[in-house]
Design a protein around this motif. Structure first.
Motif, PDB file in Angstrom:
ATOM      1  N   GLU A   1       0.236  -1.226  -0.374  1.00 37.43           N
ATOM      2  CA  GLU A   1       0.145   0.092   0.096  1.00 37.43           C
ATOM      3  C   GLU A   1       0.722   0.857  -0.223  1.00 37.43           C
ATOM      4  N   ALA A   2       2.076   1.515   0.548  1.00 36.54           N
ATOM      5  CA  ALA A   2       2.804   2.396   0.540  1.00 36.54           C
ATOM      6  C   ALA A   2       3.765   2.563  -0.209  1.00 36.54           C
ATOM      7  N   ILE A   3       4.019   1.231  -1.128  1.00 38.44           N
ATOM      8  CA  ILE A   3       4.202   1.692  -2.672  1.00 38.44           C
ATOM      9  C   ILE A   3       2.787   2.414  -3.671  1.00 38.44           C
ATOM     10  N   VAL A   4       1.579   1.717  -3.328  1.00 37.06           N
ATOM     11  CA  VAL A   4       1.067   2.289  -4.582  1.00 37.06           C
ATOM     12  C   VAL A   4       1.015   3.777  -3.975  1.00 37.06           C
ATOM     13  N   GLU A   5       0.696   3.984  -2.320  1.00 33.57           N
ATOM     14  CA  GLU A   5       0.780   5.458  -2.691  1.00 33.57           C
ATOM     15  C   GLU A   5       2.122   6.627  -3.120  1.00 33.57           C
ATOM     16  N   ALA A   6       3.112   6.114  -3.078  1.00 32.77           N
ATOM     17  CA  ALA A   6       3.853   6.582  -3.783  1.00 32.77           C
ATOM     18  C   ALA A   6       4.362   6.594  -4.973  1.00 32.77           C
ATOM     19  N   ILE A   7       3.533   5.942  -6.079  1.00 39.07           N
ATOM     20  CA  ILE A   7       3.619   5.546  -6.802  1.00 39.07           C
ATOM     21  C   ILE A   7       2.236   6.952  -7.123  1.00 39.07           C
ATOM     22  N   ILE A   8       0.957   7.446  -6.997  1.00 35.80           N
ATOM     23  CA  ILE A   8       0.193   8.561  -6.578  1.00 35.80           C
ATOM     24  C   ILE A   8       0.811   9.884  -6.585  1.00 35.80           C
TER      25      ILE A   8
ATOM     26  N   VAL B   1      13.653  16.671 -22.582  1.00 37.53           N
ATOM     27  CA  VAL B   1      12.625  17.408 -22.005  1.00 37.53           C
ATOM     28  C   VAL B   1      12.090  17.612 -20.223  1.00 37.53           C
ATOM     29  N   THR B   2      13.094  17.699 -19.665  1.00 31.75           N
ATOM     30  CA  THR B   2      13.481  18.161 -18.247  1.00 31.75           C
ATOM     31  C   THR B   2      13.666  19.335 -17.806  1.00 31.75           C
ATOM     32  N   ASP B   3      13.290  20.266 -18.340  1.00 32.00           N
ATOM     33  CA  ASP B   3      12.315  22.134 -17.917  1.00 32.00           C
ATOM     34  C   ASP B   3      11.172  21.542 -17.788  1.00 32.00           C
ATOM     35  N   MET B   4      10.563  20.806 -18.867  1.00 34.56           N
ATOM     36  CA  MET B   4       9.477  21.218 -18.688  1.00 34.56           C
ATOM     37  C   MET B   4       8.084  19.927 -17.946  1.00 34.56           C
ATOM     38  N   MET B   5       8.796  18.571 -17.308  1.00 35.20           N
ATOM     39  CA  MET B   5       8.703  17.352 -16.584  1.00 35.20           C
ATOM     40  C   MET B   5       9.452  17.596 -15.113  1.00 35.20           C
ATOM     41  N   GLY B   6      10.310  18.152 -15.288  1.00 33.45           N
ATOM     42  CA  GLY B   6      10.915  18.375 -13.597  1.00 33.45           C
ATOM     43  C   GLY B   6      12.148  17.506 -13.035  1.00 33.45           C
ATOM     44  N   VAL B   7      12.460  16.905 -14.262  1.00 32.27           N
ATOM     45  CA  VAL B   7      12.266  15.288 -13.912  1.00 32.27           C
ATOM     46  C   VAL B   7      13.109  15.015 -14.563  1.00 32.27           C
ATOM     47  N   PRO B   8      14.145  14.810 -15.008  1.00 30.85           N
ATOM     48  CA  PRO B   8      15.565  14.327 -16.457  1.00 30.85           C
ATOM     49  C   PRO B   8      14.237  13.308 -16.803  1.00 30.85           C
ATOM     50  N   SER B   9      14.457  14.151 -18.165  1.00 33.81           N
ATOM     51  CA  SER B   9      13.249  13.235 -19.090  1.00 33.81           C
ATOM     52  C   SER B   9      14.056  13.520 -21.141  1.00 33.81           C
ATOM     53  N   THR B  10      13.647  12.328 -21.661  1.00 31.37           N
ATOM     54  CA  THR B  10      13.882  12.683 -22.988  1.00 31.37           C
ATOM     55  C   THR B  10      13.244  11.694 -24.282  1.00 31.37           C
ATOM     56  N   PHE B  11      13.303  12.259 -25.028  1.00 36.00           N
ATOM     57  CA  PHE B  11      12.226  11.665 -26.101  1.00 36.00           C
ATOM     58  C   PHE B  11      12.921  11.545 -27.334  1.00 36.00           C
TER      59      PHE B  11
ATOM     60  N   ASP C   1       3.820  10.565  -6.243  1.00 36.45           N
ATOM     61  CA  ASP C   1       5.009  10.754  -7.483  1.00 36.45           C
ATOM     62  C   ASP C   1       4.365  11.065  -8.868  1.00 36.45           C
ATOM     63  N   TYR C   2       3.015  11.251  -8.992  1.00 37.62           N
ATOM     64  CA  TYR C   2       1.384  10.644 -10.533  1.00 37.62           C
ATOM     65  C   TYR C   2       1.961  12.503  -9.688  1.00 37.62           C
ATOM     66  N   GLU C   3       1.234  12.843  -8.749  1.00 38.43           N
ATOM     67  CA  GLU C   3       0.505  14.237  -8.555  1.00 38.43           C
ATOM     68  C   GLU C   3       1.587  15.637  -8.488  1.00 38.43           C
ATOM     69  N   GLU C   4       2.152  14.561  -8.137  1.00 39.75           N
ATOM     70  CA  GLU C   4       3.291  15.640  -8.055  1.00 39.75           C
ATOM     71  C   GLU C   4       3.974  15.922  -9.337  1.00 39.75           C
ATOM     72  N   TYR C   5       3.809  15.171 -10.506  1.00 41.05           N
ATOM     73  CA  TYR C   5       4.302  15.687 -12.003  1.00 41.05           C
ATOM     74  C   TYR C   5       3.210  16.825 -12.311  1.00 41.05           C
ATOM     75  N   LYS C   6       1.974  16.428 -12.123  1.00 37.74           N
ATOM     76  CA  LYS C   6       0.968  16.667 -12.779  1.00 37.74           C
ATOM     77  C   LYS C   6       0.760  18.008 -12.123  1.00 37.74           C
ATOM     78  N   LYS C   7       0.971  18.233 -11.389  1.00 40.45           N
ATOM     79  CA  LYS C   7       0.804  20.125 -10.605  1.00 40.45           C
ATOM     80  C   LYS C   7       1.704  20.216 -11.520  1.00 40.45           C
ATOM     81  N   ASP C   8       3.062  20.065 -11.143  1.00 39.90           N
ATOM     82  CA  ASP C   8       4.160  20.784 -11.298  1.00 39.90           C
ATOM     83  C   ASP C   8       4.514  21.344 -13.011  1.00 39.90           C
ATOM     84  N   LYS C   9       4.151  19.786 -13.634  1.00 42.85           N
ATOM     85  CA  LYS C   9       4.537  19.886 -14.672  1.00 42.85           C
ATOM     86  C   LYS C   9       3.565  19.942 -15.666  1.00 42.85           C
ATOM     87  N   ALA C  10       2.527  20.443 -16.118  1.00 42.02           N
ATOM     88  CA  ALA C  10       1.407  20.422 -16.654  1.00 42.02           C
ATOM     89  C   ALA C  10       1.734  21.486 -18.309  1.00 42.02           C
ATOM     90  N   PHE C  11       1.258  20.723 -18.997  1.00 40.48           N
ATOM     91  CA  PHE C  11       2.025  22.108 -20.592  1.00 40.48           C
ATOM     92  C   PHE C  11       2.042  20.958 -21.680  1.00 40.48           C
TER      93      PHE C  11
END
Length: 329
Positions: A83-90, A150-160, A92-102
């Motif tokens: 359950e703690a792992i599930v909460e951690a994933i959520i 797209v690291t600047d947009m995502m808030g974490v090291p991210s590329t495609f 992390d997802y919410e943090e991404y959504k809050k900081d880096k909607a683009f």
């Protein structure tokens, strides 16, 4: 649900991982509104390595992160509560959504894209299938491919990685793409050449380290990420030759860095190739291996060659690049 109810055992590691992924998806579905798509996606990495991820896409959201599962599964195997792992994933997802909607509309604008381009070196043979779907430039037994940072947009090291479909949408030729990616990389993440002793001194908090009999240098970029490509920076290998000697061997430590050794200090190139292969098989992640060969730079001729082992040490003239001409001049 808790981790005791998931049948994870050492003898059935594969089944355990599949069950873990399925349980994650089922549990995550209970946290999101109807219409949210939660999928397990195998993402292809370098050298044919597949990395499992979970993608959470809510209605109306144009871009969602791919959340790598491996780190969470390792926590689970180490005894973390499910359950703690599930909460951690959520979280992390919410943090991404809050900081880096683009707005992903920028992805169709090459004038914006070209300012975010980077490049990396990969092994051609190990990635031959993947390369059919992407623009690249051959380089010895390697290939130069471009990515968008797209690291600047995502808030974490991210590329495609740039694919053929992107190229058609941007109406850009491969040579231009790679050239601008290389110029960007050299400007944003300059090359760094340090002796092995300097690096060991840093790791040992300045404690004195005795000099090695065999002088070794580490060449990477400032970010120490995809740094093997910095050998292609304009004038880089010649600058190395001026510092460490006209002729030197390049050992591919990984896709992130090279180890350079003056030729007159290394008595047996065959031993160096054996070292590279041993390190690759025992210490380097499969997705980060660059090559099982070593290379030689000739500062007078300004050429880089791959060295092969056959019945004896030979220099393969068919895979020699002249740095006096062309893209890498």
């Amino acid at each position: 649900m808790n981790n005791k109810r998931l049948p994870v055992t050492e003898s059935k590691a594969g089944d355990g991982f599949d069950e873990f992924c399925l349980s994650l998806i089922v549990r995550l579905e209970g946290f999101f509104s109807e219409g949210t798509q939660i999928q397990r996606l195998p993402l292809q990495k370098n050298n044919g390595v597949l990395r499992d991820s979970i993608c959470i896409r809510e209605p109306g959201v144009s871009c969602s992160p791919a959340i790598h599962i491996d780190p969470y599964y390792k926590r689970f195997l180490n005894g973390a509560d499910f359950e703690a792992i599930v909460e951690a994933i959520i979280e992390d997802y919410e943090e991404y959504k809050k900081d880096k909607a683009f707005d992903i509309s920028n992805f169709g604008n090459y004038e914006w894209i070209k300012e975010h381009l980077g490049f990396k070196l990969v092994n051609y043979k190990e990635n031959e299938k993947m390369l059919k779907d992407m623009p690249y430039v051959p380089f010895l037994d390697l290939a130069i491919v471009a990515f968008v940072d797209v690291t600047d947009m995502m808030g974490v090291p991210s590329t495609f990685t740039v694919r053929n479909g992107h190229m058609r949408a941007w109406n850009v030729e491969t040579d231009r793409l790679i050239k601008e990616a290389m110029e960007n990389a050299a400007r944003k993440s300059p090359a760094m050449l340090q002796t092995m002793m300097e690096i060991l001194d840093e790791l040992s908090d300045g404690m004195h380290m005795e000099d090695e009999e065999l002088p070794m240098y580490v060449l990477t970029n400032a970010s120490k990420n995809m740094g093997a490509g910095c050998i292609l920076y304009r004038g880089m290998l010649q600058a190395c030759a001026e510092r460490i000697g006209n002729n030197f061997y390049l050992l591919p430590s990984s896709i992130h860095e090279w180890i350079l050794i003056p030729c007159d200090k290394a008595s047996n190139p065959e031993e160096l190739i054996c070292i590279v292969r041993d390190v690759n098989s025992l210490q380097v992640l499969p997705s980060e291996r660059l090559s099982d060969y070593i290379y030689k730079y000739d500062g007078e001729a300004k050429t880089l060659s791959r060295l092969d082992i056959e019945n004896e040490y030979t220099e393969n003239k068919e895979v020699t690049v002249n740095f006096q001409n062309g893209l890498m001049a």
